[in-house]
Design a protein around this motif. Structure first.
Motif, PDB file in Angstrom:
ATOM      1  N   HIS A   1       9.113  -3.521   4.559  1.00 53.85           N
ATOM      2  CA  HIS A   1       9.064  -3.232   5.889  1.00 53.85           C
ATOM      3  C   HIS A   1       7.480  -3.804   6.410  1.00 53.85           C
ATOM      4  O   HIS A   1       6.064  -3.692   5.386  1.00 53.85           O
ATOM      5  CB  HIS A   1       8.674  -1.391   6.162  1.00 53.85           C
ATOM      6  CG  HIS A   1      10.052  -0.324   5.644  1.00 53.85           C
ATOM      7  ND1 HIS A   1      11.187  -0.392   6.350  1.00 53.85           N
ATOM      8  CD2 HIS A   1       9.165   0.052   4.635  1.00 53.85           C
ATOM      9  CE1 HIS A   1      11.862   0.183   6.117  1.00 53.85           C
ATOM     10  NE2 HIS A   1      10.755   0.952   4.470  1.00 53.85           N
TER      11      HIS A   1
ATOM     12  N   PRO B   1       6.261   2.974   7.773  1.00 51.35           N
ATOM     13  CA  PRO B   1       7.613   2.860   8.091  1.00 51.35           C
ATOM     14  C   PRO B   1       7.690   4.044   9.180  1.00 51.35           C
ATOM     15  O   PRO B   1       6.547   4.881   8.403  1.00 51.35           O
ATOM     16  CB  PRO B   1       8.722   3.268   7.031  1.00 51.35           C
ATOM     17  CG  PRO B   1       7.516   3.407   6.260  1.00 51.35           C
ATOM     18  CD  PRO B   1       6.098   2.215   6.107  1.00 51.35           C
TER      19      PRO B   1
ATOM     20  N   THR C   1       5.611   6.040   0.387  1.00 52.46           N
ATOM     21  CA  THR C   1       4.936   4.530   0.918  1.00 52.46           C
ATOM     22  C   THR C   1       3.555   4.025   0.609  1.00 52.46           C
ATOM     23  O   THR C   1       2.535   5.079   0.711  1.00 52.46           O
ATOM     24  CB  THR C   1       5.226   5.048   2.216  1.00 52.46           C
ATOM     25  OG1 THR C   1       4.201   5.703   2.697  1.00 52.46           O
ATOM     26  CG2 THR C   1       5.956   5.298   2.736  1.00 52.46           C
TER      27      THR C   1
ATOM     28  N   LEU D   1      11.512 -10.687   6.935  1.00 49.16           N
ATOM     29  CA  LEU D   1      10.068 -10.571   7.035  1.00 49.16           C
ATOM     30  C   LEU D   1       9.756 -11.955   6.986  1.00 49.16           C
ATOM     31  O   LEU D   1       8.122 -11.064   6.258  1.00 49.16           O
ATOM     32  CB  LEU D   1      10.254  -9.314   5.860  1.00 49.16           C
ATOM     33  CG  LEU D   1      10.828  -8.043   5.378  1.00 49.16           C
ATOM     34  CD1 LEU D   1      11.363  -8.038   3.895  1.00 49.16           C
ATOM     35  CD2 LEU D   1      10.187  -7.250   6.629  1.00 49.16           C
TER      36      LEU D   1
ATOM     37  N   TRP E   1       5.105  -3.208   4.205  1.00 50.35           N
ATOM     38  CA  TRP E   1       4.232  -1.760   3.022  1.00 50.35           C
ATOM     39  C   TRP E   1       5.828  -1.424   2.584  1.00 50.35           C
ATOM     40  O   TRP E   1       7.159  -2.314   2.988  1.00 50.35           O
ATOM     41  CB  TRP E   1       4.689  -0.781   4.871  1.00 50.35           C
ATOM     42  CG  TRP E   1       2.845  -0.509   4.816  1.00 50.35           C
ATOM     43  CD1 TRP E   1       2.721  -1.267   5.892  1.00 50.35           C
ATOM     44  CD2 TRP E   1       2.577   0.876   4.976  1.00 50.35           C
ATOM     45  NE1 TRP E   1       1.205  -0.428   6.758  1.00 50.35           N
ATOM     46  CE2 TRP E   1       1.499   0.259   5.473  1.00 50.35           C
ATOM     47  CE3 TRP E   1       2.370   1.803   4.671  1.00 50.35           C
ATOM     48  CZ2 TRP E   1       0.673   1.339   5.839  1.00 50.35           C
ATOM     49  CZ3 TRP E   1       1.785   2.571   4.173  1.00 50.35           C
ATOM     50  CH2 TRP E   1       0.364   2.526   4.547  1.00 50.35           C
TER      51      TRP E   1
END
Length: 346
Positions: free
Chosen positions: A275, A279, A286, A323, A332
């Motif tokens: 991410h 998130p 995470t 991305l 992340w």
């Protein structure tokens, strides 16, 4: 009862091999490990080409610890096949039976039967230099089997072949190993050869066995970094605290499994989601990461991430473009608890 029962102890300078091996009748066992792990040393000890420093070696109830190579009922297919260049295919295969005392006519008849079994009857008069890699491998296999070995040893038997020949020869070799009534030990560093050809895997690192079992057990629960890389998993060791495994640096990964004490936690690269920012919803697993490397991996891309833990992640090229991935990119990472496996380390 195992046909082969051995503990191979060999000392060579600073290196010490200490490997226990058992192989049953009709069973194929693959000995896997990185370069320098001791795989070839173990094979040479079984063949009688390297003397034991200790341990024991029993084949079909007979102690072979001090038996010369020529008096062992062992057939060997070496990595480079080592066919006699001055002999044709038939005479190469007949060499073993002749050494065992068979007459010329009987040895040739045996060789012709084996060449027929490996599909090379038409090439019986060919010298090794005029054979393809796959054909030479089949001659070497026929030569090893012509002595009716109790133990068949295969040292990286497909390593010298190109990709196409390897695929065809692997299937052919599997057929012959399935029909072999004795014990077979396959030495390889290729996990695909081991998974296709072997009934059981023995993993060796630094001269000792670190894990053994069937393919399903080893791929589900790797116990060293080498085995994890072999089966394509991220692997970490920590302290189990119920559903959580606490790693070095006090970083915690959550799993659906319950484990207490010394534990491993593993997950595939495909389970890692990337991410651009933290998130929403704060999933349990995470963490902030920095991309350090990106390479093509089949149809996808494999990226390496640094951070509180170092992991590999597989993503599609489309996701990579979205991305804007490049080395040094801050991201992340997230892994669902349901995608991880936690299990005892002992």
């Amino acid at each position: 009862m195992s046909l082969l029962d051995a503990r191979l102890v060999v000392r060579r300078g600073d290196f010490r091999l200490d490997v226990a091996l058992t192989v049953g009748r009709g069973e194929t066992v693959a000995l896997l490990g990185p370069n320098g792990a001791g795989k070839t040393t173990a094979l040479r000890a079984l063949a009688g080409l390297t003397p034991l420093s200790g341990g024991h070696l029993t084949l079909a109830g007979r102690d072979l610890s001090t038996t010369p190579p020529e008096h062992r009922r062992v057939g060997v297919v070496f990595q480079d096949y080592l066919l006699f260049p001055h002999l044709n295919a038939r005479d190469n295969v007949a060499f073993g039976p002749r050494r065992q005392g068979a007459g010329r006519r009987a040895a040739h008849a045996t060789a012709e039967r084996w060449l027929e079994r490996v599909g090379l009857t038409d090439l019986a008069r060919r010298k090794p230099r005029s054979l393809s890699g796959g054909q030479a491998q089949r001659v070497a296999l026929a030569r090893a089997l012509a002595v009716e070995p109790v133990l068949l040893l295969l040292d990286e038997p497909l390593a010298a072949l190109d990709a196409r020949s390897r695929l065809e020869t692997r299937a052919e070799l599997h057929r012959h190993l399935s029909a072999h009534p004795g014990a077979t030990l396959l030495v390889t560093h290729d996990p695909l050869d081991a998974l296709v050809l072997a009934d059981r895997l023995v993993i060796v690192e630094d001269g000792r066995v670190v894990q053994e079992g069937d393919a399903a057990t080893i791929t589900a629960r790797p116990r060293t970094d080498y085995v994890a890389q072999l089966v394509g998993l991220n692997l970490f060791r920590g302290r189990g605290e119920g559903h959580a495994v606490r790693l070095a640096g006090d970083f915690v990964l959550t799993a659906t499994d319950v484990v207490h004490g010394d534990a491993f936690v593993a997950f595939p690269p495909a389970a890692v989601a990337l991410h651009p920012a933290q998130p929403d919803g704060s999933p349990r697993n995470t963490w902030p990461a920095v991309l350090t490397d990106i390479q093509r991996h089949g149809d996808n891309l494999r990226v390496r991430l640094d951070g509180p833990i170092v992991v590999a992640a597989d993503i599609t090229p489309a996701a990579a473009a979205q991305l804007d991935l490049a080395p040094g990119r801050a991201l992340w990472a997230a892994v669902k608890a349901s995608e991880t496996r936690a299990y005892p380390a002992s």
